[in-house]
Design a protein around this motif. Structure first.
Motif, mmCIF file in Angstrom:
data_model
loop_
_atom_site.group_PDB
_atom_site.id
_atom_site.type_symbol
_atom_site.label_atom_id
_atom_site.label_comp_id
_atom_site.label_asym_id
_atom_site.label_seq_id
_atom_site.Cartn_x
_atom_site.Cartn_y
_atom_site.Cartn_z
ATOM 1 N N LEU A 29 0.909 -1.020 0.095
ATOM 2 C CA LEU A 29 0.048 -0.006 0.043
ATOM 3 C C LEU A 29 0.911 1.243 0.066
ATOM 4 C CD1 LEU A 29 -2.762 1.390 0.138
ATOM 5 C CD2 LEU A 29 -2.539 1.222 2.705
ATOM 6 N N GLY A 30 1.854 1.190 0.820
ATOM 7 C CA GLY A 30 2.935 2.285 0.765
ATOM 8 C C GLY A 30 3.607 2.431 -0.533
ATOM 9 N N VAL A 31 3.816 1.545 -1.291
ATOM 10 C CA VAL A 31 4.424 1.787 -2.636
ATOM 11 C C VAL A 31 3.455 2.157 -3.631
ATOM 12 C CG1 VAL A 31 5.390 0.331 -4.564
ATOM 13 C CG2 VAL A 31 6.118 -0.365 -2.443
ATOM 14 N N LEU A 32 2.148 1.735 -3.466
ATOM 15 C CA LEU A 32 1.044 2.399 -4.308
ATOM 16 C C LEU A 32 1.038 3.741 -4.142
ATOM 17 C CD1 LEU A 32 -1.287 1.648 -6.235
ATOM 18 C CD2 LEU A 32 -2.592 1.594 -4.438
ATOM 19 N N LEU A 33 1.085 4.261 -2.829
ATOM 20 C CA LEU A 33 0.812 5.657 -2.465
ATOM 21 C C LEU A 33 2.167 6.412 -3.049
ATOM 22 C CD1 LEU A 33 -0.369 5.528 1.199
ATOM 23 C CD2 LEU A 33 -1.795 6.128 -0.844
ATOM 24 N N LEU A 34 3.221 5.751 -3.115
ATOM 25 C CA LEU A 34 4.420 6.631 -3.534
ATOM 26 C C LEU A 34 4.300 6.607 -5.016
ATOM 27 C CD1 LEU A 34 7.379 4.897 -1.395
ATOM 28 C CD2 LEU A 34 6.859 7.437 -1.693
ATOM 29 N N GLN A 35 3.987 5.687 -5.799
ATOM 30 C CA GLN A 35 3.506 5.711 -6.953
ATOM 31 C C GLN A 35 2.649 6.809 -7.511
ATOM 32 O OE1 GLN A 35 1.692 2.257 -8.666
ATOM 33 N NE2 GLN A 35 1.584 2.758 -10.861
ATOM 34 N N TRP A 36 1.443 6.985 -6.800
ATOM 35 C CA TRP A 36 0.562 8.093 -7.284
ATOM 36 C C TRP A 36 1.308 9.345 -6.804
ATOM 37 C CZ3 TRP A 36 -4.157 5.654 -4.271
ATOM 38 C CH2 TRP A 36 -4.737 4.835 -4.846
ATOM 39 N N ALA A 37 1.973 9.479 -5.848
ATOM 40 C CA ALA A 37 2.863 10.801 -5.578
ATOM 41 C C ALA A 37 3.674 11.075 -6.799
ATOM 42 C CB ALA A 37 3.558 10.773 -4.168
ATOM 43 N N PHE A 38 4.587 9.811 -7.052
ATOM 44 C CA PHE A 38 5.405 10.414 -8.246
ATOM 45 C C PHE A 38 4.614 10.829 -9.390
ATOM 46 C CE2 PHE A 38 7.962 9.090 -11.732
ATOM 47 C CZ PHE A 38 9.044 8.966 -11.598
ATOM 48 N N ILE A 39 3.657 10.369 -9.929
ATOM 49 C CA ILE A 39 2.838 10.708 -10.984
ATOM 50 C C ILE A 39 2.487 12.230 -10.696
ATOM 51 C CG2 ILE A 39 0.931 10.306 -12.497
ATOM 52 C CD1 ILE A 39 1.220 7.412 -11.828
ATOM 53 N N THR A 40 1.762 12.318 -9.623
ATOM 54 C CA THR A 40 1.273 13.743 -9.137
ATOM 55 C C THR A 40 2.281 14.732 -9.249
ATOM 56 O OG1 THR A 40 -0.372 12.767 -7.895
ATOM 57 C CG2 THR A 40 0.172 15.121 -7.464
ATOM 58 N N SER A 41 3.613 14.338 -8.516
ATOM 59 C CA SER A 41 4.703 15.515 -8.436
ATOM 60 C C SER A 41 5.425 15.922 -9.808
ATOM 61 C CB SER A 41 5.791 14.767 -7.453
ATOM 62 O OG SER A 41 6.706 15.845 -7.450
ATOM 63 N N TYR A 42 5.512 14.762 -10.578
ATOM 64 C CA TYR A 42 6.301 15.067 -11.777
ATOM 65 C C TYR A 42 5.400 15.775 -12.819
ATOM 66 C CZ TYR A 42 10.680 12.607 -10.996
ATOM 67 O OH TYR A 42 11.829 12.357 -10.255
ATOM 68 N N VAL A 43 4.058 14.939 -13.108
ATOM 69 C CA VAL A 43 3.135 15.608 -13.931
ATOM 70 C C VAL A 43 2.760 17.112 -13.592
ATOM 71 C CG1 VAL A 43 0.954 15.392 -15.226
ATOM 72 C CG2 VAL A 43 2.165 13.615 -14.826
ATOM 73 N N GLY A 44 2.315 17.301 -12.348
ATOM 74 C CA GLY A 44 2.225 18.587 -11.657
ATOM 75 C C GLY A 44 3.212 19.704 -11.631
ATOM 76 N N LEU A 262 12.796 8.367 -0.661
ATOM 77 C CA LEU A 262 12.328 8.414 -2.182
ATOM 78 C C LEU A 262 11.440 9.633 -2.154
ATOM 79 C CD1 LEU A 262 11.520 4.706 -3.324
ATOM 80 C CD2 LEU A 262 13.464 6.293 -4.322
ATOM 81 N N LEU A 263 10.532 9.565 -1.218
ATOM 82 C CA LEU A 263 9.742 10.738 -1.310
ATOM 83 C C LEU A 263 10.465 12.129 -1.432
ATOM 84 C CD1 LEU A 263 6.522 11.757 -1.040
ATOM 85 C CD2 LEU A 263 7.106 11.587 1.396
ATOM 86 N N VAL A 264 11.359 12.255 -0.444
ATOM 87 C CA VAL A 264 12.315 13.492 -0.371
ATOM 88 C C VAL A 264 12.921 13.795 -1.518
ATOM 89 C CG1 VAL A 264 13.804 14.902 0.977
ATOM 90 C CG2 VAL A 264 12.090 13.449 2.268
ATOM 91 N N VAL A 265 13.764 12.786 -2.106
ATOM 92 C CA VAL A 265 14.957 13.031 -3.033
ATOM 93 C C VAL A 265 14.406 13.063 -4.470
ATOM 94 C CG1 VAL A 265 16.516 12.800 -1.549
ATOM 95 C CG2 VAL A 265 15.953 10.778 -3.008
ATOM 96 N N VAL A 266 13.450 11.954 -4.651
ATOM 97 C CA VAL A 266 13.109 11.487 -6.070
ATOM 98 C C VAL A 266 11.729 12.207 -6.313
ATOM 99 C CG1 VAL A 266 12.211 9.818 -7.726
ATOM 100 C CG2 VAL A 266 14.256 9.458 -6.075
ATOM 101 N N ILE A 267 10.781 12.102 -5.425
ATOM 102 C CA ILE A 267 9.389 12.564 -5.875
ATOM 103 C C ILE A 267 9.151 13.804 -5.806
ATOM 104 C CG2 ILE A 267 6.968 12.557 -5.083
ATOM 105 C CD1 ILE A 267 7.481 9.406 -4.589
ATOM 106 N N LEU A 268 9.834 14.528 -4.637
ATOM 107 C CA LEU A 268 9.807 16.181 -4.556
ATOM 108 C C LEU A 268 10.929 16.827 -5.141
ATOM 109 C CD1 LEU A 268 8.519 16.293 -0.662
ATOM 110 C CD2 LEU A 268 7.174 16.696 -2.984
ATOM 111 N N GLY A 269 12.282 16.100 -5.010
ATOM 112 C CA GLY A 269 13.468 16.757 -5.296
ATOM 113 C C GLY A 269 13.655 16.804 -6.797
ATOM 114 N N ASN A 270 13.474 15.842 -7.643
ATOM 115 C CA ASN A 270 13.901 15.814 -9.111
ATOM 116 C C ASN A 270 13.031 16.988 -9.612
ATOM 117 O OD1 ASN A 270 15.988 14.112 -8.398
ATOM 118 N ND2 ASN A 270 15.135 12.313 -9.441
ATOM 119 N N PRO A 271 11.743 16.683 -9.634
ATOM 120 C CA PRO A 271 10.869 17.569 -10.496
ATOM 121 C C PRO A 271 10.966 19.133 -10.186
ATOM 122 C CG PRO A 271 9.593 16.271 -9.018
ATOM 123 C CD PRO A 271 10.820 15.889 -8.865
ATOM 124 N N SER A 272 11.541 19.232 -8.918
ATOM 125 C CA SER A 272 11.885 20.958 -8.619
ATOM 126 C C SER A 272 13.194 21.333 -8.963
ATOM 127 C CB SER A 272 11.520 21.284 -7.347
ATOM 128 O OG SER A 272 12.246 20.438 -6.040
#
Length: 365
Positions: A29-44, A262-272
């Motif tokens: 479930l945590g991985v699924l949430l990270l996946q959704w966060a990844f899509i939201t962050s990069y596309v957003g 992953l949330l800090v450096v990839v999902i939030l850090g890379n697209p910004s």
């Protein structure tokens, strides 16, 4: 078809529980949430690039400067922000080369031919967006605009992206090294000596990773100019900061720390980070966090080393240093207190002295 018997049904449920434990289900479930966060962050962050308050210097005669600054700062949507005004073209050039601004508009007081100084080495998308905005303004005033690139991206640095991809490689390396060290003997460093050895190993890896990356993008691929040693030391700091963050979060939260890193450096850090799309073109949230994240600080720093003679490096170095020191301190503190708790669990009794006689009592007394 005969219905499944109660015995068979119990067997299937038992096999399912054995194959997917409650803990595994929570992790999935945590991985699924990270996946959704990844899509939201990069596309957003990247789906709608619009310039917002790109820092600009204006070099114009005094009688024109005030009105021009007012007009530029009042453009719909605030695509540019005039940071400096001067009457000397050399000052405008210096401010671009020192990364105080992303461009300098040189206004011809005696004619209609103006010049815009940009630096694609600092990010092609930002330079192009700034040129497009000011060309539109010039056309509306029956003026022409010449674009002059004073810090062009190298021939091997397509659209100025090599710095960003280099930093992504450093970040991934630091994360993987920290994760491997953290799970090599349990998911948390149970003792301070073990944590120190892990941090020492991470430091050696960081130096090698920083140097290897700098050599690959420099002498090997000829993608980035600049001093190899300076770039290597910056890379070592990026790798170590990322790895120390990974060790710290895993020391605190165990395997869940992998997802948090992953949330800090990839999902939030890379697209910004301002790589594919310049920071000034990002939506407000990603624009706001860019300069304090490891990928954003690393990308800015790598471009400064490669194209701007090391100017404007203080802020990214401070940011990376804070991440690194915080990671080390949290790792050691978590190991210290976590180790004490585990020792007390294994040794539930303590020795006491009572009237000259030795005895034992539980730690809770």
């Amino acid at each position: 078809m005969e219905p499944i018997s109660g015995y068979a049904r119990d067997g299937i449920l038992s096999s399912l529980r054995a194959a997917v434990t409650p803990r595994a289900a929570l992790l999935v479930l945590g991985v699924l949430l990270l996946q959704w966060a990844f899509i939201t962050s990069y596309v957003g962050a990247l789906h709608r690039a619009e310039p917002h308050r790109i820092p600009l210097a204006v070099v114009a005669p005094e009688e024109m400067a005030g009105q021009l600054v007012h007009a530029l700062d009042g453009l719909p949507g605030n695509p540019v922000r005039v940071e400096h005004t001067a009457t000397d073209e050399a000052d405008g050039l210096r401010r671009v080369q020192h990364r105080d601004v992303d461009g300098a508009l040189i206004v011809d007081g005696g004619g209609t031919q103006d010049t815009l100084l940009v630096a694609t080495g600092g990010g092609t998308s930002t330079a192009e967006a700034l040129a497009q905005v000011l060309q539109s303004v010039a056309a509306g005033q029956n003026r022409t605009l010449e674009i002059r690139d004073v810090a062009p991206a190298a021939a091997g640095d397509a659209r100025g992206l090599s710095s960003f991809f280099l930093v992504v490689g450093w970040v991934v390396g630091g994360y993987l090294c920290g994760a491997v060290l953290a799970i090599s003997h349990g998911s948390r460093a149970a003792t301070v000596p073990r944590a120190l050895f892990r941090l020492g190993a991470l430091a050696v890896y960081s130096l090698l990773g920083g140097l290897g990356g700098a050599v690959i993008v420099g002498p090997v691929l000829d993608a980035l100019p600049g001093r190899v040693i300076s770039l290597a030391l910056l890379g070592a700091l990026v790798v170590f900061a990322t790895g120390a963050l990974t060790l710290a979060l895993q020391a605190l939260f165990g395997i869940v720390g992998i997802g948090l890193t992953l949330l800090v450096v990839v999902i939030l850090g890379n697209p910004s980070a301002g790589g594919a799309i310049g920071t000034a073109l990002l939506p407000a949230f990603w624009r706001g966090i860019s300069s304090v994240m490891i990928p954003g600080a690393g990308t800015w720093g790598a471009r400064s080393v490669a194209y701007f003679d090391g100017h404007a490096l203080t802020h990214p170095l401070v940011v990376l240093g804070i991440w690194a020191v915080a990671g080390v301190v949290v790792t050691l503190l978590a190991s210290l207190f976590g180790g004490r708790r585990r020792w007390r669990d294994e040794m539930p009794y303590r020795t006491v002295s009572d009237g000259g006689f030795l005895g034992i009592k539980p730690w809770t007394q």
